[in-house]
Every structure is written in C-alpha cells, then in structure tokens.
Design an enzyme around this catalytic site. Structure first.
Site, PDB file in Angstrom:
ATOM      1  N   ASP A   5       0.823  -1.360   0.202  1.00  0.00           N
ATOM      2  CA  ASP A   5      -0.117   0.286   0.068  1.00  0.00           C
ATOM      3  C   ASP A   5       0.403   0.922  -0.183  1.00  0.00           C
ATOM      4  OD1 ASP A   5       0.498  -0.780   2.766  1.00  0.00           O
ATOM      5  OD2 ASP A   5      -0.983   0.951   2.968  1.00  0.00           O
ATOM      6  N   GLU A  64       0.041  -0.941   5.405  1.00  0.00           N
ATOM      7  CA  GLU A  64       0.657   0.007   6.488  1.00  0.00           C
ATOM      8  C   GLU A  64       1.276   1.475   6.517  1.00  0.00           C
ATOM      9  OE1 GLU A  64       5.396   1.561   7.865  1.00  0.00           O
ATOM     10  OE2 GLU A  64       3.875   1.721   6.204  1.00  0.00           O
TER      11      GLU A  64
HETATM   12  N1  BES Z   1       8.883   2.782   5.532  1.00  0.00           N
HETATM   13  C1  BES Z   1       8.388   4.154   6.455  1.00  0.00           C
HETATM   14  C2  BES Z   1       9.010   4.260   7.718  1.00  0.00           C
HETATM   15  C3  BES Z   1      10.668   4.623   7.541  1.00  0.00           C
HETATM   16  C4  BES Z   1      11.211   5.963   6.121  1.00  0.00           C
HETATM   17  C5  BES Z   1      11.523   4.315   8.226  1.00  0.00           C
HETATM   18  C6  BES Z   1      12.487   5.918   6.721  1.00  0.00           C
HETATM   19  C7  BES Z   1      12.649   4.500   8.403  1.00  0.00           C
HETATM   20  C8  BES Z   1      13.403   5.409   7.089  1.00  0.00           C
HETATM   21  C9  BES Z   1       6.821   3.385   6.442  1.00  0.00           C
HETATM   22  O1  BES Z   1       6.082   3.078   6.012  1.00  0.00           O
HETATM   23  C10 BES Z   1       6.612   4.628   7.081  1.00  0.00           C
HETATM   24  O2  BES Z   1       5.547   5.536   7.141  1.00  0.00           O
HETATM   25  N2  BES Z   1       5.735   4.315   8.609  1.00  0.00           N
HETATM   26  C11 BES Z   1       4.983   5.542   9.476  1.00  0.00           C
HETATM   27  C12 BES Z   1       4.640   4.992  10.326  1.00  0.00           C
HETATM   28  C13 BES Z   1       3.617   4.669  10.297  1.00  0.00           C
HETATM   29  C14 BES Z   1       2.494   3.583  11.777  1.00  0.00           C
HETATM   30  C15 BES Z   1       2.426   4.649   9.696  1.00  0.00           C
HETATM   31  C16 BES Z   1       5.612   6.884  10.104  1.00  0.00           C
HETATM   32  O3  BES Z   1       7.047   6.718  10.518  1.00  0.00           O
HETATM   33  O4  BES Z   1       5.303   8.222   9.698  1.00  0.00           O
HETATM   34 MN    MN Z   2       7.430   1.848   4.042  1.00  0.00          MN
HETATM   35 MN    MN Z   3       5.796   4.526   4.737  1.00  0.00          MN
END
Ligand code: BES
Ligand code: MN
Ligand code: MN
Length: 463
Positions: free
Chosen positions: A93, A158
């Site tokens: 997604d 996610e």
């Molecule tokens: N891939 C990201 C997380 C990420 C980005 C880790 C850059 C390390 C470096 C993930 O898809 C994401 O966007 N996570 C969200 C949290 C989620 C609970 C919505 C975030 O980090 O805001």
């Molecule tokens: Mn991600």
């Molecule tokens: Mn992300």
C-alpha cells in the site's frame, strides 16, 4: 549464488518494467474509495509470485465481515527441513499522492528521470519489497533452488497504521514461524554508503480539541470578555517544550533507553554531511534537544511535533471571528522502551491538567506503535553486513532511523523474531511527498543484496 546474480543482471530491465506495472495500481490504503485497487495490487503481486515459481501463494483476507481490512499476500517456498527460514515483510500500500499539483507527472504513471524511477510507492515500499521477489526469482529461474526456506508477508495497511496486522500474526503463528525477518523499508545512510538499521522509533498520535464559546462569535462584540480557544491551544502547545527543546510532559522521558557511549561514538564516526542535510530540509539553522547532535536527535531521541492545527477562519481575506473551537494533531516519535499507550496517557493527563477553566477538552487517541532496537551481533545481522559488503565493496554502518515500522516490535513480541532492516531508500527519496522516487541503481543493488543475504544466512546457519 553466481548463477542467481548473473540472472538478476541479465533480467534487470524486465524487472523494472514489471515494477512499473505494479506502481500503476493506486493502492492507497487510507482511502476507502481505493479498496478495489488496493486488492488489485495484492492480486498483481500474487500472480507475479506464482509466475516466478513460488510453491504456495495466497491472498489472505484480514479484518472482520463488518470491518474488512486490506488483504495480506502470503507466499511460501520450502526447500528443506534443515535449512533456516527467512520471513520477508513489506507493504504494497502507498500514501495518498496529494497535493497532486506539486507532482511533475501523474503519480501512478511511473517515469524514469535521471536514473530514478519516479512514482508513488517507488521507494515506499513497492520498489523495495519487489527487490526480494526478484531476488527469489533469480534463484528459482536460474535452475537453482533457494538456499533457505522463504516466506513472504506483504501487507496492504502499513500506511494506515497496520490495524489488522498484529491480530493476523497472532492467528497465524505457525504459518509465520521463521528464524529471522528481513525488511527493506528503510534508507541507506547516504548514496553509496551502505547501512543496516538496528533501531526504529515508535509513534504515539493524538488529536486535541478545545471548545470555548458555544458558537463562533463576533470578535468585536465578545472579544475581551471570553477566552479564545486558538489562543489557549497555542499557549498549551508552546509550553510542551522548554528552552532546551525538552518535552515538558511529566514522565515523558521515564522509559527512554539512553544512547550508550558506544552508540554515541558510532554516531560521531558516521559520514554525516550536515550542510547537505540542511539544504535538503530547506533550513538555515538546526534545532535539536540540548546535548544531542542532529543525527542523534532525529533517530535516537523522542520528539513531539504538531502535525496540523486549525480553527476559526482560514480562508482568503479577513474575518473578525472569535472561534468556538481549536484543534491540533500531535504526534510523538518514541524510542525504546517508551510505550505508546503510556505516552498517550501522559499526554492526556498533561492536557487535562493544563486546560484553562474557560474551555472543555476532547482528547482523542489516533494510533501508536512501539520502537525497536535489534542486536547487531545476531547472525542474521552479520549475514546482512556480508551481503552489503558484497554489493558495495565496503562494510555497512549500523544506524538507527527516525521513522517507524511498528510491526518490527510485534515480530519480536508475538513470534520472538529479530528483524534485519536492510533498506535501500534515501532520505531524499521524497517518500510520502510529491515526486517520490527510487534510484534504479539502488533497486538493482537491493536485488543483489537480497540474493547475497539468503546465501550468507544459509551458510551461517549450517556452519
Ligand atoms: N517506510 C516507512 C518508515 C520509515 C521511513 C522508516 C524512513 C525509516 C526511514 C513507513 O512506510 C512509514 O511511513 N511509517 C509511518 C508510521 C506508520 C505507523 C504510519 C511513519 O514512520 O510515519
Ligand atoms: Mn514503508
Ligand atoms: Mn510510509
């Protein structure tokens, strides 16, 4: 392994064409209008996994009949009871592409520009998840078997908080049993500078609403006699940090695991180009918690940020309104061993204690997730380091990252598994932003690293 690496190089261009086809499907999980396309992206991946010769591939439903979730693509290829099992996790997604007018192109019509594949989801995370599909293909279609038993769990929620994922893992413990989890959804330290992440931050996300007058009022008629909720909320928010950029919520730092001396030494040894970082961020001055560097502050320390604030009149021109309500979205990035539930309760107490007696407060918990730290001496981490060295010709740095992938803590808690975070993004990939991109060089490096990791891990475990 060499045959698999050769295969990956020979078929590199086709791999990119396939990825483009997947990127054309707008699998925006947060928007219910896109549920059909989100399922279509899952089916597309499942078809690709079947085509490369994976023995078992399923599109599994999540949620309940009343509140259906987006499906999980599960794949499994068993080679031997003696071989270790690697569980690859990723997500198909993507974030909404808005604001559309800031894109130079259609976000779902991938274009190669200056060596980058530009499209929503190219780096986060379709492009990175697909590397492991193509690494598996490179073994299976070059006349070799996989060196490990491979399981894949690629989810579709996610970007909307993975609400159905932990229950799915709980219900499918046997199915998901493995020796280690492999994830590519983080970043390289810098272009050409390999790294493996050993830390991620958690998240606690809330919404706070203050209500003062029962309706919007004329600020000339009532101003001076009633308190303004925007003024009051602004003051409450301003008081959340002190002059050292410490967060003032009582007990906020209680469970923070301090950076160790070794970690702080390692931070200093990283080739961090702060000038370039500032330029990328568009700032002329940095601001981090007193006593901590920018790199420490953005990855190893907790934060509190207002993500949005509104109320009153925000249209064109002037309107002399004294508003009834003021609302803010506020999120904290957490570090181990802070618990999102506890932090949310501390925030709730803080706001309740500080709300002026002229206002009522509505405090809403949106979502949260735990941070994670993995042991860098684990065999799988060393196999990942060997794989990265094979690709880049230099040992990777072990780094902590500031973003959040809450399922990493769930893998540990529910399945007892450590996760190897072998990401190929760059901070400058504009994930979640207009013109998201993924370097084709990194896509191919990631496939090669995937091939090398499976080989190195299998050898480690049988050595
Ligand atoms: N891939 C990201 C997380 C990420 C980005 C880790 C850059 C390390 C470096 C993930 O898809 C994401 O966007 N996570 C969200 C949290 C989620 C609970 C919505 C975030 O980090 O805001
Ligand atoms: Mn991600
Ligand atoms: Mn992300």
């Amino acid at each position: 392994m060499d045959a698999a690496l050769d295969y990956a190089r020979q078929h590199a261009d086709r791999f990119v064409e396939e990825l483009k086809a997947w990127l054309r499907i707008p699998s925006i999980s947060t928007d219910p209008d896109y549920a059909p396309q989100t399922r279509q992206a899952a089916e597309w991946l499942a078809d690709n996994l079947r085509a490369i010769g994976i023995a078992k591939v399923e599109v599994m439903d999540t949620g309940s009949a009343d509140t259906p979730g987006h499906p999980i693509v599960y794949a499994e290829h068993h080679v031997s009871d003696d071989a270790p099992t690697v569980l690859v996790y990723g997500h198909y997604d993507v974030q909404p592409p808005d604001p559309l007018e800031l894109w130079d192109q259609d976000p779902f019509e991938p274009v190669v520009k200056d060596g980058n594949l530009v499209a929503r989801g190219s780096a986060d995370d379709k492009g990175q998840a697909f590397m492991h599909v193509k690494a598996a293909e490179s073994y299976l279609q070059s006349g070799m078997d996989l060196p490990v038993n491979l399981k894949m769990m690629i989810e579709g929620e996610e970007e909307s908080g993975s609400v159905n994922l932990a229950p799915f893992i709980e219900e499918n413990k046997d199915l998901l049993a493995a020796d280690v989890v492999l994830v590519s959804d983080t970043a390289l330290f810098a272009p050409g500078v390999p790294s493996i992440a050993y830390g991620l931050r958690g998240l606690a996300y809330v919404e706070v609403e203050l209500t003062g007058p029962g309706k919007d009022l004329h600020s000339g008629v009532y101003g001076g006699g009633v308190e303004n909720p925007i003024n009051a909320l602004a003051r409450m928010i301003a008081d959340l940090h002190d002059e050292d950029h410490h967060i003032t919520v009582e007990g906020f730092y209680d469970n923070v695991r301090d950076l160790t001396d070794e970690e702080r030494e390692a931070y200093k040894a990283l080739p961090f180009d702060q000038e370039a970082w500032m330029e990328e961020a568009g700032v002329t001055k940095t601001k981090s918690e007193k006593g901590y560097s920018v790199l420490e502050g953005t990855t190893g320390r907790p934060t509190l940020d207002v993500n949005g604030i509104w109320g009153g009149y925000t249209g064109k021109g002037a309107k002399t309104v004294l508003p009834s309500k003021a609302t803010a979205k506020i999120s904290c990035r957490l570090v181990p061993d802070q618990s999102p539930g506890e932090i949310t309760e501390k925030l709730r107490k803080h706001f309740e204690a500080h709300v002026p007696d002229t206002m009522t407060l509505d405090f809403r918990d949106l979502h949260g997730g735990h941070g994670a730290i993995v042991d860098t001496s684990a065999p799988a981490m060393q196999a990942a380091a060997e794989a990265m060295e094979g690709v880049f010709g230099q040992r990777p740095h072990f780094t902590r990252e500031g973003g959040s992938i809450p399922v990493v803590a769930d893998f540990k808690r529910i399945l007892g598994l450590d996760t190897v975070l072998m990401g190929f993004g760059l901070d400058s990939d504009s994930i979640h932003s207009p013109n998201e991109k993924f370097g084709l060089d990194r896509f191919h490096q990631g496939i090669e690293a995937g091939v090398r990791f499976l080989d190195a891990y299998a050898k480690q475990k049988t050595a």
